[in-house]
Design an enzyme around this catalytic site. Structure first.
Site, PDB file in Angstrom:
ATOM      1  N   GLU A   9     -31.655  21.532  29.498  1.00  0.00           N
ATOM      2  CA  GLU A   9     -31.472  22.979  29.381  1.00  0.00           C
ATOM      3  C   GLU A   9     -31.577  23.439  27.941  1.00  0.00           C
ATOM      4  O   GLU A   9     -32.252  24.407  27.622  1.00  0.00           O
ATOM      5  CB  GLU A   9     -30.074  23.373  29.886  1.00  0.00           C
ATOM      6  CG  GLU A   9     -30.000  23.721  31.345  1.00  0.00           C
ATOM      7  CD  GLU A   9     -28.594  24.169  31.697  1.00  0.00           C
ATOM      8  OE1 GLU A   9     -28.170  25.226  31.200  1.00  0.00           O
ATOM      9  OE2 GLU A   9     -27.928  23.467  32.468  1.00  0.00           O
ATOM     10  N   ASP A  82     -27.577  20.640  32.812  1.00  0.00           N
ATOM     11  CA  ASP A  82     -26.151  20.297  32.771  1.00  0.00           C
ATOM     12  C   ASP A  82     -25.645  19.809  34.130  1.00  0.00           C
ATOM     13  O   ASP A  82     -26.139  20.226  35.184  1.00  0.00           O
ATOM     14  CB  ASP A  82     -25.340  21.517  32.323  1.00  0.00           C
ATOM     15  CG  ASP A  82     -25.543  21.813  30.845  1.00  0.00           C
ATOM     16  OD1 ASP A  82     -26.081  20.952  30.137  1.00  0.00           O
ATOM     17  OD2 ASP A  82     -25.168  22.911  30.404  1.00  0.00           O
ATOM     18  N   ASP A  84     -23.584  20.400  36.509  1.00  0.00           N
ATOM     19  CA  ASP A  84     -22.764  21.263  37.363  1.00  0.00           C
ATOM     20  C   ASP A  84     -23.691  21.988  38.337  1.00  0.00           C
ATOM     21  O   ASP A  84     -24.896  21.731  38.364  1.00  0.00           O
ATOM     22  CB  ASP A  84     -21.938  22.244  36.529  1.00  0.00           C
ATOM     23  CG  ASP A  84     -22.803  23.100  35.600  1.00  0.00           C
ATOM     24  OD1 ASP A  84     -24.045  23.144  35.783  1.00  0.00           O
ATOM     25  OD2 ASP A  84     -22.246  23.729  34.689  1.00  0.00           O
ATOM     26  N   GLU A  86     -24.693  25.075  38.453  1.00  0.00           N
ATOM     27  CA  GLU A  86     -25.688  25.901  37.770  1.00  0.00           C
ATOM     28  C   GLU A  86     -26.833  25.012  37.294  1.00  0.00           C
ATOM     29  O   GLU A  86     -28.011  25.359  37.418  1.00  0.00           O
ATOM     30  CB  GLU A  86     -25.032  26.617  36.589  1.00  0.00           C
ATOM     31  CG  GLU A  86     -25.765  27.842  36.105  1.00  0.00           C
ATOM     32  CD  GLU A  86     -25.584  29.045  37.015  1.00  0.00           C
ATOM     33  OE1 GLU A  86     -26.399  29.975  36.898  1.00  0.00           O
ATOM     34  OE2 GLU A  86     -24.661  29.051  37.841  1.00  0.00           O
ATOM     35  N   TYR A 311     -18.758  16.338  29.189  1.00  0.00           N
ATOM     36  CA  TYR A 311     -19.163  17.681  29.604  1.00  0.00           C
ATOM     37  C   TYR A 311     -17.948  18.597  29.726  1.00  0.00           C
ATOM     38  O   TYR A 311     -16.915  18.223  30.290  1.00  0.00           O
ATOM     39  CB  TYR A 311     -19.914  17.617  30.931  1.00  0.00           C
ATOM     40  CG  TYR A 311     -20.566  18.917  31.304  1.00  0.00           C
ATOM     41  CD1 TYR A 311     -21.480  19.519  30.456  1.00  0.00           C
ATOM     42  CD2 TYR A 311     -20.259  19.553  32.506  1.00  0.00           C
ATOM     43  CE1 TYR A 311     -22.085  20.720  30.786  1.00  0.00           C
ATOM     44  CE2 TYR A 311     -20.868  20.744  32.855  1.00  0.00           C
ATOM     45  CZ  TYR A 311     -21.774  21.335  31.984  1.00  0.00           C
ATOM     46  OH  TYR A 311     -22.368  22.521  32.314  1.00  0.00           O
ATOM     47  N   HIS A 357     -17.100  14.634  38.210  1.00  0.00           N
ATOM     48  CA  HIS A 357     -16.912  14.948  36.800  1.00  0.00           C
ATOM     49  C   HIS A 357     -15.704  14.216  36.240  1.00  0.00           C
ATOM     50  O   HIS A 357     -14.837  13.738  36.964  1.00  0.00           O
ATOM     51  CB  HIS A 357     -16.699  16.452  36.608  1.00  0.00           C
ATOM     52  CG  HIS A 357     -17.955  17.240  36.781  1.00  0.00           C
ATOM     53  ND1 HIS A 357     -18.006  18.595  36.594  1.00  0.00           N
ATOM     54  CD2 HIS A 357     -19.219  16.865  37.104  1.00  0.00           C
ATOM     55  CE1 HIS A 357     -19.232  19.030  36.808  1.00  0.00           C
ATOM     56  NE2 HIS A 357     -19.976  17.998  37.126  1.00  0.00           N
TER      57      HIS A 357
END
Length: 844
Positions: A9, A82, A84, A86, A311, A357
């Site tokens: 990203e 990333d 997640d 999104e 993260y 995570h």
């Protein structure tokens, strides 16, 4: 093996990844999203089961071209946005624009370290469509709410270029802020008195005890559900003080306990945001920006670039087993065996957390904050230190206190109580201690009071009686930290959304910050009232939390995302259709009597602000601006002439109210636009005869004192804007306007200082720069024997940056290597002195 393309990203990650991976890898960045719903249309096809219409973002054409070209040269593409939802959606969007037949795999880097990156590349997976669909569902829900409600708000509440907007989660956050403000406004302080005594055993130090009960009833600040004793005024306090002064004191009971205070889990996104706010006053967005740079990688000189934390958008407190073992070894080495628990501490995440995570932790305990401080700026160092200490503390033993509570009896039927504690073992507090929110209820400091040895039936001597008046306080306003804590408690929002929520409710002028606390504006209150009246589900905290749970079920493959959208649409659209016809800002009934008919006035919203109107309308048509009814002449200069005529036409003047305050305006407005500013108390008043005539040729006006929008006094011609004479002070008049200045109409200036209607500006001139002969030492660095000064300066800076010759702590300082030392000397210099050294090496 052929080339592998890694797409991330953020471009900032590429520098770090290049260090870890060999020449067989090539890298590109999507710079965030490349596709989204269109800006200027709804973008959801209702007729075809809510199919989203994604379009390429206008500013990403070049980015997309680069991604496509790079994919053609690669044997495999690793999509690595990333880790997640999104990021999963971004990976899916990227995959959709790559050439057909491209071999694609998804990799997610939990941290940007060599081991973590290599492990992710060794274990790639397919794109998780459940995570993508959860993100799509959230995006569509937000679009439906925003696209359908915002136009209604703009029409009914605030017109203009910016208008107003509503959001599914931001509106609930605003409601919490507004509801808290209502509690504060409705709060009535209750008086109470704190009474106590300073007592001492024989031949020992004194200690404080507080009044605990009177006549068998516990002393409280205000009345509750149980019977209690109140001290609501000075007279009752005075009577009790008299009792305490004549009382005899004896220790009644003594209770000793050992109390443990347990460590807190490693940071998740919300707790990091809260603690950064409490410790350093960081805003949520500032915290996340700093954390992003720590995650993506910091250049640490000889050690190269490394990601320093895992993260940072996570709601899980899981920690990798090897990281726990490293923490335990560090605790043993640095603190000793007493601080290390027998077994590792495992913390439970909340039900909805993404268990894949980790919590936020340092990627390596070899990078001690102090050792690498020189590579970090001050904000990065402070946040990294907070994360480091919290992680270490989470694996340490609890702190242990010895606590004592003693009741002291008297012969006056009153009991006092003294409490104290002493730290027996500081445990995890040796590494880290949480802070409280601003305005949170005060708690006794665990280690603040130490009592002398007390035993039952021990007599005590009175040294002093204490008595202080206090008042109960309203609940504190939310700070960003406490609002996030409340949203998290209610199950609203997710780690990736908290920063956006805080930004939206502030950037839209719905809230202001006062002493770090969020206070709703009038507009924020109106928006909230409008939404609560017309869209109850959107403002319902429980409904919003349930919607978050359903989005989690989509991510866990327990619910179809289209079904979720269909159910929401079915209940939501009837509310929209009704609101389009009926929605108005609710009127607020006041206690003010109408001066015309005696009925109560109500506050009515119109054209971006409230005014007062009679509740007996249409039988009574009285209306007035809020400012007019609340206007008080006593707030203004006592010797101001309220009955003066208009300076332009001589007509009577009336008090008017504008956005910059009260003023006298001509009664013949708009035919005559004469105004006179009304000075506040203490401001100088300029009588018309004190001010000079306008110096412009052909103008019959006089200078008048006026106010700028910032409240500053200036002087302009009474014929303004037909005459352009205007000065900040009267002293400027002669030097700015000479005797030949004609009466000239004022022309408003547009952008960049050009008068309206004036086209273009001066063409940029290019000046040929002279060239100089460079010394041998300078030529070795810049690569040219003849060069202009600007070019030489540019080349020198390229050399400095290429060889990392700026001090990491103070970038203004240049630390020379052997070649640059021949130009500036061996000692570090300030960057502003570079030019003077350069002059010695450039000759005509």
């Amino acid at each position: 093996m052929g080339k592998a393309l890694v797409i991330v990203e953020s471009p900032a990650k590429i520098k770090t990844l290049k260090k870890f991976l060999g020449s067989q890898f090539i890298f590109e960045s999507s710079v965030g999203h490349i596709r989204d719903l269109p800006q200027r249309e709804f973008g959801i096809d209702i007729e075809h089961d809510f199919e989203p219409k994604y379009v390429m973002l206008a500013d990403k054409k070049e980015v997309i071209r680069k991604l496509q070209e790079a994919a053609k040269k690669a044997d495999i593409v690793y999509l690595s946005p990333d880790p997640d939802r999104e990021g999963e959606a971004i990976a899916w969007h990227i995959a959709s624009i790559l050439p057909k037949g491209t071999k694609i795999k998804r990799t997610a880097f939990q941290s940007i370290t060599k081991a973590a990156v290599q492990e992710a590349l060794d274990n790639p997976r397919d794109i998780d469509m459940d995570l993508v669909n959860a993100q799509q569902a959230r995006r569509l829900l937000d679009r439906i709410v925003g696209y359908k409600i915002s136009p209604i708000l703009t029409r009914r509440v605030k017109r203009g270029r910016n208008g107003t907007s509503a959001g599914r989660v931001q509106s609930v956050a605003l409601k919490l802020v507004v509801d808290r403000e209502k509690q504060i406004e409705a709060f009535i302080p209750v008086e109470y008195w704190n009474l106590g005594a300073l007592l001492a055993p024989k031949n020992d130090k004194s200690f404080a005890a507080a009044l605990y009960s009177v006549n068998g009833l516990k002393v409280e600040k205000e009345k509750g559900t149980k019977d209690c004793f109140l001290i609501p005024n000075a007279q009752i306090a005075k009577d009790l003080v008299a009792k305490l002064k004549r009382a005899k004191y004896t220790v009644s009971t003594v209770e000793r306990k050992e109390k443990r205070r347990f460590p807190v889990p490693p940071f998740i996104t919300s707790t990091l945001q809260q603690e950064a706010s409490r410790h350093y006053g960081f805003s949520v967005s500032r915290t996340m920006n700093i954390a992003q740079s720590l995650y993506e990688g910091i250049d640490m000189g000889p050690d190269g670039t490394e990601g320093l934390i895992t993260y940072m958008r996570t709601d899980s407190v899981n920690i990798a087993p090897e990281a726990i073992q490293n923490a335990r070894k560090y605790i043993m080495d640095q603190f000793g065996p007493d601080y290390l628990p027998e077994q590792p501490k495992i913390y439970a995440s909340k039900k909805s957390a993404q268990e894949a995570h980790e919590g936020i932790r340092p990627t390596s305990l070899h990078r001690d904050p102090e050792r690498i401080r020189k590579y970090l700026n001050e904000d990065e160092y402070r946040l990294y230190l907070l994360i480091w200490r919290r992680f270490i503390a989470s694996q340490m033993n609890p702190a242990i206190y010895d606590t004592v509570s003693a009741d002291i009896a008297t012969d006056q039927n009153v009991i006092l109580r003294a409490t104290g504690s002493v730290v027996k073992f500081n445990g995890y507090l040796a590494a880290y201690e949480e802070k409280r929110d601003r305005g949170a209820p005060e708690e006794d400091d665990e280690s603040a009071k130490i009592l002398p040895p007390l035993e039952p039936n021990m007599p005590l001597h009175l040294q002093e009686v204490t008595s202080t008046q206090s008042f109960t306080k309203p609940p504190p306003r939310f700070t960003e930290a406490s609002l996030i804590k409340e949203l998290e408690r209610l199950g609203i929002g997710r780690p990736s959304t908290y920063a956006a929520i805080m930004n939206k409710i502030q950037s839209r002028d719905y809230t202001n910050k006062e002493n770090h606390a969020l206070k709703p504006t009038e507009l924020g209150k109106v928006i909230c009232a409008m939404l609560e009246e017309n869209f109850p589900p959107i403002m319902d905290v429980t409904f919003t939390a349930q919607m978050e749970d359903q989005l989690e079920q989509v991510a866990e493959h327990n619910k179809n995302w289209k079904e979720l959208i269909r159910e929401f649409w079915k209940d939501f659209i009837p509310l929209v259709e009704r609101a389009e016809k009926e929605a108005v800002v609710p009127k607020i009934l006041t206690d003010i009597n109408c001066p015309k008919c005696g009925q109560k006035l109500q506050k009515i919203w119109s054209r971006n602000k409230y005014f007062y109107g009679c509740s007996n309308y249409p039988d009574c048509d009285f209306t007035t601006p809020l400012e007019a009814l609340e206007f008080n002449k006593d707030d203004y200069a006592a010797d101001f002439n309220w009955d003066q005529p208009c300076p332009n036409c001589g007509s009577p003047m009336t008090v008017r109210h504008g956005k910059y305050g009260a003023f006298l305006g001509c009664s013949k407005y708009p035919e005559c636009k004469g105004i006179v500013n009304i000075p506040k108390k203490g401001e100088k008043i300029y009588a018309p005869e004190e001010l000079p005539a306008c110096p412009a040729i052909g103008c019959d006006g006089r200078l008048m004192a006026r106010k700028s929008r910032f409240g500053k006094t200036f002087f302009s011609c009474s014929n303004f804007p037909d005459c352009d004479v205007i000065v900040s002070t009267l002293d400027q008049l002669e030097e700015k306007y000479d005797a030949h200045h004609p009466k000239t109409a004022y022309v408003k200036k547009g952008k960049f200082g050009k008068k309206k209607g004036e086209k273009g500006g001066k063409k940029k001139r290019t000046i040929a720069q002279p060239t100089y002969k460079a010394s041998n030492d300078l030529a070795k660095i810049v690569g040219q024997k003849e060069i202009s000064r600007p070019e030489a300066t540019k080349k020198i800076w390229e050399y400095i940056k290429l060889h990392n010759l700026q001090d990491p702590i103070n970038k203004r300082r240049i630390v020379p290597d052997a070649d640059l030392a021949k130009i500036i000397g061996k000692e570090p210099i300030d960057m502003m002195k570079l030019s003077s050294f350069l002059s010695k090496h450039l000759k005509k």
